[in-house]
Design a protein around this motif. Structure first.
Motif, PDB file in Angstrom:
ATOM      1  N   ASN A 137      -0.756   4.257  -1.147  1.00  0.00           N
ATOM      2  CA  ASN A 137      -1.726   5.682  -1.034  1.00  0.00           C
ATOM      3  C   ASN A 137      -2.323   5.456   0.159  1.00  0.00           C
ATOM      4  O   ASN A 137      -3.189   4.314   0.475  1.00  0.00           O
ATOM      5  CB  ASN A 137      -2.786   5.499  -2.315  1.00  0.00           C
ATOM      6  N   PRO A 138      -2.175   6.305   1.263  1.00  0.00           N
ATOM      7  CA  PRO A 138      -2.944   6.359   2.543  1.00  0.00           C
ATOM      8  C   PRO A 138      -4.474   6.063   2.694  1.00  0.00           C
ATOM      9  O   PRO A 138      -5.124   5.482   3.418  1.00  0.00           O
ATOM     10  CB  PRO A 138      -2.417   7.373   3.064  1.00  0.00           C
ATOM     11  N   ASN A 139      -4.996   6.464   1.416  1.00  0.00           N
ATOM     12  CA  ASN A 139      -6.372   6.357   1.054  1.00  0.00           C
ATOM     13  C   ASN A 139      -6.690   5.063   0.327  1.00  0.00           C
ATOM     14  O   ASN A 139      -7.892   4.659   0.214  1.00  0.00           O
ATOM     15  CB  ASN A 139      -6.933   7.642   0.362  1.00  0.00           C
ATOM     16  N   GLY A 140      -5.652   4.307  -0.219  1.00  0.00           N
ATOM     17  CA  GLY A 140      -6.130   3.293  -0.918  1.00  0.00           C
ATOM     18  C   GLY A 140      -6.345   1.972  -0.226  1.00  0.00           C
ATOM     19  O   GLY A 140      -6.225   1.971   1.278  1.00  0.00           O
ATOM     20  N   ARG A 151       0.810  -1.154   0.018  1.00  0.00           N
ATOM     21  CA  ARG A 151       0.016  -0.147  -0.065  1.00  0.00           C
ATOM     22  C   ARG A 151       0.796   1.093  -0.094  1.00  0.00           C
ATOM     23  O   ARG A 151       1.734   1.494   0.861  1.00  0.00           O
ATOM     24  CB  ARG A 151      -0.970  -0.126   1.303  1.00  0.00           C
ATOM     25  N   LYS A 187      -5.897  -1.666   1.790  1.00  0.00           N
ATOM     26  CA  LYS A 187      -4.580  -1.959   2.679  1.00  0.00           C
ATOM     27  C   LYS A 187      -4.001  -2.926   1.545  1.00  0.00           C
ATOM     28  O   LYS A 187      -2.705  -3.069   1.652  1.00  0.00           O
ATOM     29  CB  LYS A 187      -5.120  -2.589   3.732  1.00  0.00           C
TER      30      LYS A 187
END
Length: 135
Positions: free
Chosen positions: A65-68, A63, A70
């Motif tokens: 992207n912290p919003n993607g 992962r 997991k």
């Protein structure tokens, strides 16, 4: 956000060609005129580059992207990847799940059949498939 989409695309084209012939490789459904052959070759280069960037020679996901999601594979649930001791896998570190390695192996062997004229890449794909199989 999906590590297996590229190898599955390669496998889909290979399976189609096995059933219906390779004429589809010269079709260009994209507005830019890029043929399916060229898109498969580009997918093969992405796969090879991804494998080469791995310390263990496997197709890994992580992962970024912290919003993607997991886990960047089809088993994307919060509890999908566990260690033997029951601890959850750390999605901030590279993960090389077994099913993704199967997809990568299938794609690499399919590439050698789909694009035999690409001799330099064929040797690399064969070597990478062997490494995945061995690992």
């Amino acid at each position: 956000g999906s590590v297996e989409a590229t190898p599955l695309y390669i496998k889909l084209v290979a399976d189609y060609c096995a059933l219906y012939g390779t004429d589809i490789l010269e079709e260009s459904p994209a507005a830019d005129g890029k043929t399916i052959r060229k898109s498969v070759a580009a997918a093969g280069i992405w796969l090879s580059t991804s494998l080469d960037s791995s310390d263990v020679g496997l197709l890994e996901f992580q992962r970024s992207n912290p919003n993607g999601i997991k886990f960047q594979a089809w088993k994307d649930g919060e509890t999908s990847y566990l260690h033997k001791n029951g601890d959850y896998a750390d999605y901030t570190q590279p993960i090389a799940s077994i099913e993704v390695q199967g997809y990568a192996y299938d794609a690499l062997t399919a590439l050698t059949r789909l694009l035999p004229e690409n001799t330099e890449n064929v040797e690399q794909w064969e070597r990478q498939a062997s490494t995945i199989q061995k690992n």
